[in-house]
Every structure is written in C-alpha cells, then in structure tokens.
Motif scaffolding. Structure first.
Motif, short mmCIF file in Angstrom:
data_model
loop_
_atom_site.label_atom_id
_atom_site.label_comp_id
_atom_site.label_asym_id
_atom_site.label_seq_id
_atom_site.Cartn_x
_atom_site.Cartn_y
_atom_site.Cartn_z
N THR A 130 43.15 8.16 51.57
CA THR A 130 43.21 7.55 52.89
C THR A 130 44.38 8.22 53.61
O THR A 130 45.34 8.67 52.97
N THR B 9 46.73 8.67 57.59
CA THR B 9 47.08 8.15 58.91
C THR B 9 46.42 9.05 59.95
O THR B 9 45.92 10.13 59.63
N ASP C 284 39.91 8.01 58.75
CA ASP C 284 40.23 6.99 57.75
C ASP C 284 40.51 7.60 56.39
O ASP C 284 41.26 7.05 55.59
#
Length: 170
Positions: free
Chosen positions: A102, A104, A108
């Motif tokens: 995952t 930032t 996603d």
C-alpha cells in the motif's frame, strides 16, 4: 532467562552488511573482515535469526533465466477504501506479482509484476482488473535496471511452467 532484547551493535551491522552482499560468505571470512572469530560470528548470526532481524537467506537470479522477460509496476486504484488485508488476498492469487505494497498518494497500492512476455503481462493485468473493488490501474513497463546489482533486478521464483510453455508457442 533475560526477556530484554539483545543489543544490535556495529559488529552486528557489519555482519548483516556482509551477508546481504553475499549470503554464502563464510563465518570465518566475515570474522576476518570485522575482527571476530568464526564462532563469535555464528553466535551473533544465530541471535540475529532468533530475534527476527535476519529473516532468511535467498539467491538472486537473472529473471530471464527463469522465464520472466517482461516486468512492470502497476498502480492500483480502488473503489472506496479497500482494506490492505483484502488487497493482500488478491495479490497472493497471482504468482506473477513479486511485490505489493500500500502506498501514499493517489494510488492505493503498487504492484511489481513479472511476466513471460507482454501478452502474459496483459493477461495478468486483466485478471487483476476483474476484482470488483479495483477502479483502475496504471502500468509502467520496466525498460532497464539502472542499479542491476539491486535485489529488485533479480527474481525470487521461476515463471509458472504453463506460462513458459505458452510463450514458446508464439
């Protein structure tokens, strides 16, 4: 028994650096380089393994030797908030996905995909896109590795035999 974690010192760091450069380096060679006996190095390596600092030893292999001739990074955009646990379930179903995380930013998740060829990559991408919560993907094909000695440039497992066999038919 002492429940306090063992200290991680500069000698441990040097041992880990040596093992990361070449996991087949002997304890005697490492000891000579850092000023310890082979036995002392072994004790430290055993402790580092027991405490989970060293999690394993691997071989880095040229991906093309294993049938992986195409490589890409895929940004995954989900509908709503897909939990990381659900994303992890999906990526485990695709042996071509060699790393997934995952991230930032707008995406996603980011996937590292290896395939036998572009057609195989397209098929993998279509399988990923069939997940109902995946809204879109953006792919970046790898042209060359600027740091060819980095672990990311190597492969951790061979291409599925059926994928290699299918690519030979084209």
């Amino acid at each position: 028994m002492n429940s306090k974690p063992a200290m991680f010192d500069e000698l441990d760091r040097k041992i880990i650096t040596a093992l990361m450069a070449n996991a087949r380096t002997s304890f005697a060679e490492i000891g000579t380089a850092i000023g310890l006996s082979a036995t002392a190095v072994k004790r430290r390596v055993d402790r580092l393994r027991e405490t989970g600092v060293i999690t394993g030893f691997t071989a880095t292999v040229k991906p093309t030797a294993l049938g992986w001739r195409t490589e890409a990074y895929v940004e995954v955009y989900c509908e709503g908030a897909a939990p990381p646990r659900r994303l992890a379930e999906v990526v485990r179903n695709h042996p071509e996905i060699t790393a997934a995380m995952t991230v930032t930013g707008g995406a996603d998740a980011l996937l590292h995909v290896r395939a036998t060829d572009v057609d195989h990559f397209e098929e993998v991408l279509e399988r990923i896109r069939t997940e109902p919560f995946i809204r879109k993907t953006i792919s970046y094909m790898v042209l060359s590795h600027l740091l060819p000695e980095a672990p990311e440039a190597g492969a951790t497992h061979a291409a599925p035999q059926d994928a290699v066999d299918a690519s030979n038919l084209r």
